[in-house]
Motif scaffolding. Structure first.
Motif, PDB file in Angstrom:
ATOM      1  N   ILE A 144     -75.203 119.381   6.941  1.00 21.04           N
ATOM      2  CA  ILE A 144     -75.217 120.991   7.271  1.00 21.04           C
ATOM      3  C   ILE A 144     -75.527 121.639   6.129  1.00 21.04           C
ATOM      4  N   ILE A 145     -76.100 122.826   6.125  1.00 26.62           N
ATOM      5  CA  ILE A 145     -76.262 123.453   4.887  1.00 26.62           C
ATOM      6  C   ILE A 145     -75.523 125.073   4.947  1.00 26.62           C
ATOM      7  N   ILE A 146     -74.754 125.102   3.979  1.00 27.50           N
ATOM      8  CA  ILE A 146     -74.130 126.613   4.146  1.00 27.50           C
ATOM      9  C   ILE A 146     -74.572 127.207   2.699  1.00 27.50           C
ATOM     10  N   ASP A 147     -75.093 128.459   2.915  1.00 30.20           N
ATOM     11  CA  ASP A 147     -75.818 129.199   1.805  1.00 30.20           C
ATOM     12  C   ASP A 147     -76.491 128.473   0.852  1.00 30.20           C
ATOM     13  N   GLY A 148     -77.314 127.692   1.536  1.00 29.84           N
ATOM     14  CA  GLY A 148     -78.378 126.846   0.879  1.00 29.84           C
ATOM     15  C   GLY A 148     -77.747 125.724  -0.079  1.00 29.84           C
ATOM     16  N   ARG A 149     -76.563 125.417   0.495  1.00 23.34           N
ATOM     17  CA  ARG A 149     -75.891 124.076  -0.297  1.00 23.34           C
ATOM     18  C   ARG A 149     -75.737 122.834   0.799  1.00 23.34           C
ATOM     19  N   LEU A 150     -76.059 121.799   0.459  1.00 21.47           N
ATOM     20  CA  LEU A 150     -76.114 120.709   1.343  1.00 21.47           C
ATOM     21  C   LEU A 150     -74.714 119.916   1.375  1.00 21.47           C
ATOM     22  N   HIS A 151     -74.154 119.694   2.442  1.00 24.68           N
ATOM     23  CA  HIS A 151     -72.817 119.145   2.696  1.00 24.68           C
ATOM     24  C   HIS A 151     -73.018 118.075   3.537  1.00 24.68           C
ATOM     25  N   ILE A 152     -72.573 116.866   3.152  1.00 30.04           N
ATOM     26  CA  ILE A 152     -72.582 115.521   3.899  1.00 30.04           C
ATOM     27  C   ILE A 152     -71.208 115.474   4.622  1.00 30.04           C
ATOM     28  N   LEU A 153     -71.065 115.448   5.910  1.00 27.45           N
ATOM     29  CA  LEU A 153     -70.090 115.288   6.909  1.00 27.45           C
ATOM     30  C   LEU A 153     -69.506 113.885   6.913  1.00 27.45           C
ATOM     31  N   LYS A 154     -68.300 113.747   7.271  1.00 26.13           N
ATOM     32  CA  LYS A 154     -67.458 112.772   7.451  1.00 26.13           C
ATOM     33  C   LYS A 154     -65.960 113.364   8.170  1.00 26.13           C
ATOM     34  N   PRO A 155     -65.505 112.305   9.111  1.00 27.43           N
ATOM     35  CA  PRO A 155     -64.331 112.760   9.951  1.00 27.43           C
ATOM     36  C   PRO A 155     -63.266 113.329   8.894  1.00 27.43           C
ATOM     37  N   GLY A 156     -62.945 114.446   9.324  1.00 27.47           N
ATOM     38  CA  GLY A 156     -61.616 115.181   8.581  1.00 27.47           C
ATOM     39  C   GLY A 156     -62.284 116.215   7.594  1.00 27.47           C
ATOM     40  N   TRP A 157     -63.539 116.414   7.688  1.00 29.77           N
ATOM     41  CA  TRP A 157     -64.240 117.404   6.620  1.00 29.77           C
ATOM     42  C   TRP A 157     -64.063 118.719   7.361  1.00 29.77           C
ATOM     43  N   ILE A 158     -63.652 119.732   6.611  1.00 31.93           N
ATOM     44  CA  ILE A 158     -63.270 121.219   6.896  1.00 31.93           C
ATOM     45  C   ILE A 158     -64.162 122.193   6.227  1.00 31.93           C
ATOM     46  N   TYR A 159     -64.681 123.093   6.798  1.00 31.96           N
ATOM     47  CA  TYR A 159     -65.195 124.160   5.959  1.00 31.96           C
ATOM     48  C   TYR A 159     -64.809 125.366   6.604  1.00 31.96           C
ATOM     49  N   VAL A 160     -64.243 126.159   5.938  1.00 35.35           N
ATOM     50  CA  VAL A 160     -63.671 127.573   6.573  1.00 35.35           C
ATOM     51  C   VAL A 160     -64.962 128.607   5.801  1.00 35.35           C
ATOM     52  N   CYS A 161     -65.357 129.352   6.743  1.00 36.80           N
ATOM     53  CA  CYS A 161     -66.562 130.251   6.105  1.00 36.80           C
ATOM     54  C   CYS A 161     -66.128 131.875   6.519  1.00 36.80           C
ATOM     55  N   ALA A 162     -66.610 132.736   5.713  1.00 36.02           N
ATOM     56  CA  ALA A 162     -66.382 133.969   5.810  1.00 36.02           C
ATOM     57  C   ALA A 162     -67.449 134.494   6.918  1.00 36.02           C
ATOM     58  N   PRO A 163     -67.249 135.567   7.243  1.00 33.91           N
ATOM     59  CA  PRO A 163     -68.269 136.720   8.293  1.00 33.91           C
ATOM     60  C   PRO A 163     -69.558 136.754   7.579  1.00 33.91           C
ATOM     61  N   GLY A 164     -70.698 136.273   8.177  1.00 36.71           N
ATOM     62  CA  GLY A 164     -71.981 136.424   7.617  1.00 36.71           C
ATOM     63  C   GLY A 164     -72.585 135.373   6.879  1.00 36.71           C
ATOM     64  N   GLN A 165     -71.816 134.528   6.480  1.00 34.82           N
ATOM     65  CA  GLN A 165     -72.315 133.094   5.810  1.00 34.82           C
ATOM     66  C   GLN A 165     -73.559 132.448   6.340  1.00 34.82           C
ATOM     67  N   LEU A 166     -74.535 131.905   5.826  1.00 33.85           N
ATOM     68  CA  LEU A 166     -75.735 131.450   6.362  1.00 33.85           C
ATOM     69  C   LEU A 166     -75.479 130.006   6.614  1.00 33.85           C
ATOM     70  N   ILE A 167     -75.572 129.566   7.785  1.00 30.64           N
ATOM     71  CA  ILE A 167     -75.068 127.933   8.154  1.00 30.64           C
ATOM     72  C   ILE A 167     -76.401 127.482   8.704  1.00 30.64           C
ATOM     73  N   GLU A 168     -76.877 126.420   8.376  1.00 31.67           N
ATOM     74  CA  GLU A 168     -78.344 125.658   9.005  1.00 31.67           C
ATOM     75  C   GLU A 168     -77.773 124.319   9.437  1.00 31.67           C
ATOM     76  N   TRP A 169     -78.026 124.149  10.755  1.00 31.80           N
ATOM     77  CA  TRP A 169     -77.712 122.990  11.177  1.00 31.80           C
ATOM     78  C   TRP A 169     -78.799 122.034  11.239  1.00 31.80           C
ATOM     79  N   THR A 170     -78.975 121.032  10.265  1.00 30.56           N
ATOM     80  CA  THR A 170     -79.911 120.279  10.065  1.00 30.56           C
ATOM     81  C   THR A 170     -79.557 118.628  10.042  1.00 30.56           C
ATOM     82  N   ASN A 171     -80.328 117.840  10.635  1.00 31.31           N
ATOM     83  CA  ASN A 171     -79.867 116.252  10.684  1.00 31.31           C
ATOM     84  C   ASN A 171     -81.271 115.521  10.965  1.00 31.31           C
ATOM     85  N   HIS A 172     -81.844 115.289   9.553  1.00 31.18           N
ATOM     86  CA  HIS A 172     -83.269 114.619   9.844  1.00 31.18           C
ATOM     87  C   HIS A 172     -83.160 113.196   9.286  1.00 31.18           C
TER      88      HIS A 172
END
Length: 489
Positions: A58-86
């Motif tokens: 998943i990409i949040i504000d242009g930064r790639l994050h690799i997900l795993k069970p138990g991973w949390i991300y708290v976003c502020a209103p207006g942050q750009l989140i791209e759902w990618t899974n290639h």
């Protein structure tokens, strides 16, 4: 060498806010499905993301994050989140859209798009237990599909739990960062390491680091370094045979006069006086004695530090007072105390049985013979005889607490049936007793004429009964009494 620590900030801010869960989404991606367009997640409110799968992207504000069970991300209103899974990995993501509400001027204000985020932690967190995260994921997913008020409350409870876990992660990471910076400061305490360098080590901005450091350790970086240097100077004064100039150089100061002034301001003692006093091993058994010793330019190595009014002493002299005394004892030995009391009660019965044939119901006088004074014992001086064993006290002595000086001519007015005489150690007291025992006033006493006199020489419990008013000497005295009255075991 850690100094005073304060709680980390953040939780208090979060606790003053309110949270309202607005929507729950569950995103599941089929890695085999083709995607023609880029997929974005809208964030008009605060958003909490919780992953329940490995290796998703998943990409949040242009930064790639690799997900795993138990991973949390708290976003502020207006942050750009791209759902990618290639890369062909499954993705399972829980999205909790929530409002943060703050009370201002007796009215509630909710977070809005474009405003400063209200929640004190934004960003990535990793829960310690993936299994617990999976249970929360399933619980919120299941209840979000139901249309009951209780199910929605359980979803909101899940949101609060996840927010608290995110804050816990932040506090733990901040704690580690500040501790790392503190250790670096202590390691290089002789140099003027810059605050910017410490902030970079902690991964914080200069301003944020300075604020958190002071909140965490109770003092700013400069003050902390000064106190650490002075503590090290005290250690060198107490141990190694160094001159003041050598000590000043070792701890990073260049001016001996400046150091002496700083040292006296912090401790109240000039360095030379402090070094001399460290050779004395004094103990202050009360906080009053501590204050008196300090006025005499002496610091004890043992002192009470358990009252709120000794906070100044504790903060200023915690290095010197290596043994902390207390006015309160929490021994957690109630069972042992009960055992001792039961054993003492049994010993009382045994002593009563042994003494009854001799003492009967008569009145017993305890007479102390000193070098130049006679005194009689009162109720407080021997609770073992008069209270525990129930031996009768002459009525004329019942108003005496500990002891009372008396003249030989007054002994007849006491009307004692039996007398227990204690003669202090030393030739002067023995001479006094020799004189008394041959006096007319003594020889006319009914107890003396009946042979009801028992002599005890130099027995500790009689010398100063107020110093022996404790469990061990009381028990010892009880067990010794039959022998003091001439009864052989």
């Amino acid at each position: 060498m850690s100094m005073n620590k304060q709680p980390l900030p953040g939780l208090h801010t979060a606790a003053r806010l309110s949270y309202r869960l607005m929507d729950v989404e569950i995103l599941r991606d089929d890695p085999q499905a083709s995607r023609k367009e880029r997929a974005f997640i809208e964030t008009k409110l605060h958003l909490l993301l919780l992953s329940n799968a490995f290796d998703g992207r998943i990409i949040i504000d242009g930064r790639l994050h690799i997900l795993k069970p138990g991973w949390i991300y708290v976003c502020a209103p207006g942050q750009l989140i791209e759902w990618t899974n290639h890369i062909g990995q499954p993705l399972e993501l829980l999205l909790l859209h929530f409002q943060v509400i703050v009370q201002r001027d007796n009215r509630a204000e909710a977070s809005t798009l474009g405003a400063d985020p209200l929640f004190p932690f934004l960003g990535e967190a990793l829960l310690q237990s993936p299994a617990a995260a999976s249970l929360l994921f399933d619980m919120i997913s299941l209840n979000s599909k139901q249309s009951t008020a209780s199910a929605w409350l359980r979803c909101e409870a899940g949101l609060l739990e996840l927010l608290s876990l995110a804050l816990t992660y932040q506090e733990r990471q901040t704690e580690i960062a500040l501790e790392t910076a503190r250790l670096e400061l202590e390691h290089h305490y002789t140099s003027e390491i810059a605050i910017e360098s410490l902030a970079r080590i902690a991964g914080l901005s200069r301003f944020h680091f300075m604020r958190l450091f002071k909140e965490r350790f109770g003092k700013g970086v400069a003050e902390y370094r000064t106190e650490f240097r002075l503590r090290e100077a005290k250690r060198l004064m107490s141990g190694e045979n160094l001159t003041l100039a050598e000590i000043v150089e070792r701890i990073g100061y260049k001016n001996e006069s400046y150091f002496s002034s700083l040292f006296k301001k912090q401790t109240g003692f000039a360095p030379a006086v402090y070094q001399g006093n460290r050779q004395r091993k004094l103990a202050a058994y009360s906080w009053i004695n501590l204050g008196q010793l300090l006025a005499l330019q002496m610091i004890p190595i043992a002192a009470p530090m358990d009252h709120y009014w000794t906070d100044r002493y504790r903060n200023k002299y915690d290095f010197e007072v290596t043994t902390t005394l207390s006015h309160h004892y929490e021994l957690e030995r109630e069972e042992d105390a009960e055992t001792w009391l039961r054993r003492y009660d049994r010993d009382v019965i045994i002593a009563q049985e042994k003494l009854a044939p001799i003492l009967g119901r008569g009145h017993l006088l305890v007479l102390a013979v000193g070098r130049n004074q006679l005194s009689v014992w009162g109720q407080q001086a021997d609770t073992v005889l008069y209270e525990d064993l129930g031996i009768a006290m002459p009525p004329s002595l019942r108003d005496i607490d500990w002891n009372k000086p008396i003249e030989p001519s007054e002994l007849a007015g006491i009307h004692a049936d039996r007398i227990l005489v204690h003669i202090e150690r030393g030739s002067a007291a023995e001479a006094h007793w020799h004189q008394l025992s041959r006096s007319e006033a003594w020889l006319k006493l009914p107890a003396v004429q009946a042979g009801h006199v028992h002599l005890v020489f130099g027995y500790g419990c009689f010398d100063a009964p107020w110093n022996e008013h404790a469990a061990e000497p009381i028990s010892r005295f009880l067990n010794d009494l039959p022998e003091l009255f001439g009864i052989k075991n």
